[in-house]
Design a protein around this motif. Structure first.
Motif, PDB file in Angstrom:
ATOM      1  N   ASN A 138      10.539 -17.713  81.634  1.00  0.00           N
ATOM      2  CA  ASN A 138      10.847 -16.874  80.477  1.00  0.00           C
ATOM      3  C   ASN A 138      11.317 -17.626  79.243  1.00  0.00           C
ATOM      4  O   ASN A 138      11.478 -17.037  78.184  1.00  0.00           O
ATOM      5  CB  ASN A 138      11.887 -15.822  80.859  1.00  0.00           C
ATOM      6  N   ILE A 139      11.541 -18.930  79.396  1.00  0.00           N
ATOM      7  CA  ILE A 139      12.010 -19.661  78.233  1.00  0.00           C
ATOM      8  C   ILE A 139      10.850 -19.787  77.232  1.00  0.00           C
ATOM      9  O   ILE A 139       9.697 -19.964  77.637  1.00  0.00           O
ATOM     10  CB  ILE A 139      12.581 -21.042  78.633  1.00  0.00           C
ATOM     11  N   ARG A 185       9.281 -21.457  73.413  1.00  0.00           N
ATOM     12  CA  ARG A 185       9.414 -22.558  72.473  1.00  0.00           C
ATOM     13  C   ARG A 185       9.523 -21.915  71.094  1.00  0.00           C
ATOM     14  O   ARG A 185       8.731 -21.023  70.771  1.00  0.00           O
ATOM     15  CB  ARG A 185       8.165 -23.441  72.526  1.00  0.00           C
ATOM     16  N   MET A 206      11.931 -26.086  69.754  1.00  0.00           N
ATOM     17  CA  MET A 206      13.120 -26.139  70.609  1.00  0.00           C
ATOM     18  C   MET A 206      13.025 -25.016  71.636  1.00  0.00           C
ATOM     19  O   MET A 206      12.423 -23.967  71.356  1.00  0.00           O
ATOM     20  CB  MET A 206      14.359 -25.930  69.724  1.00  0.00           C
ATOM     21  N   ILE A 207      13.592 -25.215  72.834  1.00  0.00           N
ATOM     22  CA  ILE A 207      13.581 -24.118  73.798  1.00  0.00           C
ATOM     23  C   ILE A 207      14.485 -23.011  73.280  1.00  0.00           C
ATOM     24  O   ILE A 207      15.491 -23.279  72.620  1.00  0.00           O
ATOM     25  CB  ILE A 207      14.032 -24.541  75.218  1.00  0.00           C
ATOM     26  N   SER A 208      14.103 -21.810  73.591  1.00  0.00           N
ATOM     27  CA  SER A 208      14.796 -20.665  73.020  1.00  0.00           C
ATOM     28  C   SER A 208      14.528 -19.437  73.870  1.00  0.00           C
ATOM     29  O   SER A 208      13.512 -19.344  74.553  1.00  0.00           O
ATOM     30  CB  SER A 208      14.267 -20.457  71.601  1.00  0.00           C
ATOM     31  N   ASP A 209      15.454 -18.480  73.831  1.00  0.00           N
ATOM     32  CA  ASP A 209      15.237 -17.228  74.556  1.00  0.00           C
ATOM     33  C   ASP A 209      14.342 -16.282  73.761  1.00  0.00           C
ATOM     34  O   ASP A 209      13.809 -15.320  74.312  1.00  0.00           O
ATOM     35  CB  ASP A 209      16.575 -16.526  74.831  1.00  0.00           C
ATOM     36  N   PRO A 229      17.797 -19.903  67.705  1.00  0.00           N
ATOM     37  CA  PRO A 229      18.989 -19.523  66.944  1.00  0.00           C
ATOM     38  C   PRO A 229      19.278 -20.482  65.788  1.00  0.00           C
ATOM     39  O   PRO A 229      19.863 -20.082  64.789  1.00  0.00           O
ATOM     40  CB  PRO A 229      20.112 -19.586  67.978  1.00  0.00           C
ATOM     41  N   VAL A 279      14.165 -31.949  73.605  1.00  0.00           N
ATOM     42  CA  VAL A 279      15.170 -30.897  73.578  1.00  0.00           C
ATOM     43  C   VAL A 279      16.571 -31.506  73.720  1.00  0.00           C
ATOM     44  O   VAL A 279      17.525 -31.117  73.061  1.00  0.00           O
ATOM     45  CB  VAL A 279      14.903 -29.918  74.744  1.00  0.00           C
ATOM     46  N   ARG A 280      16.659 -32.486  74.622  1.00  0.00           N
ATOM     47  CA  ARG A 280      17.931 -33.144  74.885  1.00  0.00           C
ATOM     48  C   ARG A 280      18.492 -33.812  73.616  1.00  0.00           C
ATOM     49  O   ARG A 280      19.698 -33.844  73.395  1.00  0.00           O
ATOM     50  CB  ARG A 280      17.694 -34.189  75.969  1.00  0.00           C
ATOM     51  N   VAL A 282      18.075 -32.791  70.559  1.00  0.00           N
ATOM     52  CA  VAL A 282      18.653 -31.732  69.724  1.00  0.00           C
ATOM     53  C   VAL A 282      20.068 -31.433  70.203  1.00  0.00           C
ATOM     54  O   VAL A 282      21.012 -31.368  69.414  1.00  0.00           O
ATOM     55  CB  VAL A 282      17.799 -30.438  69.769  1.00  0.00           C
TER      56      VAL A 282
END
Lengths: 204, 204
Positions: A57-58, A60, A66-69, A74, A92-93, A95
């Motif tokens: 469900n994650i 981009r 960036m990974i995001s819901d 955000p 991602v790390r 960030v």
């Protein structure tokens, strides 16, 4: 572990799966599996579901990768961030690391990799067109290249520089120098040389 | 990790779940979660399923309480094992440790705990009746008590000794002494005293 003839397939499978994680050997994996055995079934279910849920469900972020819901992360949707500065990072790390400093208020762009012919990653495998599009379509004034100083990182930075220099914007890279707490004696020559070259006015 | 306002619930949940594992802090948990992100969905599914599968389908051997894929564990059902000797241990892990030595050919009995008033574990919480039944109903000639030397372990050993001594069998405990590779200088007095008391004929 038990001899193959005595082993439990279920236990072995759980141990093997734990041992696929980075930094986890067979011994820690066994400890983890036996730990799960002592937990209520409900907790083990929650434990397992968290990972499938995360993976499936994650999203981009459509702007910065960036990974995001949600579709827009955000950071990109925060009105208080400086929308004129983009920091290009590999992962991602990275960030997360920069956000941890609480000293950067711009946006990001996650490349998701760097040019590495050895691993079969060429420029076309990276979302360079997306970055270019973003620079073209919005009012970006500075792009900070924050990639590693490895050969692959430098190659990627140089490649991005060539493409981005067609547009009117500042292209910068993060400062390299002697880290806080490091002795000059143990700093590699390249870093030490850079730190002298790029010396700064002394601040009292 | 990101500030709460920027955080991804899905990522946080995955990290939190990893951090419940023994020996895993937030940093390692984050590394693991980001590692999963890079794996194919199929692998993440397999990863997660292994634990629920393990937790829900693992049995306890009806004879010795060892974890097992079937009702009778492979050790208890192995015809070549010495059925006259039972080694009483606290945990599944202890069975794995002793099996690893490849020097023991008898059977086991996993207590699953030791008497510990501080943790609210009394004799009635342990499967002592099951052990007694086993001693009564089959031709056991020796019971080895291989519990820890903690106060709880000693109490449990003594309790079991009292119950088992009603039957005609040898009750033994594993030898205590200076471990291989340990310096006498750093060995605690109790262990050193025991090792002198229980000295063995020198073998060339």
């Amino acid at each position: 572990m038990l001899k193959p003839s005595y082993s439990s397939k279920l236990l072995e499978n759980a141990v093997e799966q734990f041992a696929t994680l980075p930094g986890i050997g067979k011994k820690s994996a066994l400890r983890m599996a036996l730990f799960l055995l002592k937990q209520p079934t409900e907790n083990v279910r929650k434990f397992s579901e968290a990972f499938v849920d995360f993976k499936e469900n994650i999203c981009r972020c459509s702007e910065c990768n960036m990974i995001s819901d949600s579709e827009l992360c955000p950071i990109c949707s925060d009105m208080r961030r400086d929308k004129k500065t983009i920091c290009v990072v590999e992962s991602v790390r990275d960030v997360l690391s920069i956000e941890n400093t609480e000293r950067y208020n711009g946006l990001y762009f996650v490349l998701g990799g760097i040019i590495s012919p050895m691993d079969g990653v060429g420029p076309s495998d990276l979302p360079v067109a997306q970055l270019e599009e973003r620079v073209k379509s919005s009012d970006i004034q500075e792009v900070i290249l924050a990639l590693s100083t490895s050969m692959e990182g430098e190659t990627t930075s140089f490649y991005l520089y060539k493409i981005l220099s067609r547009y009117t914007l500042n292209i910068t890279t993060i400062a390299r120098g002697v880290a806080f707490g490091d002795d000059l004696e143990y700093t590699d020559e390249l870093t030490l040389a850079k730190s002298i070259e790029n010396r700064q006015p002394f601040k009292k």
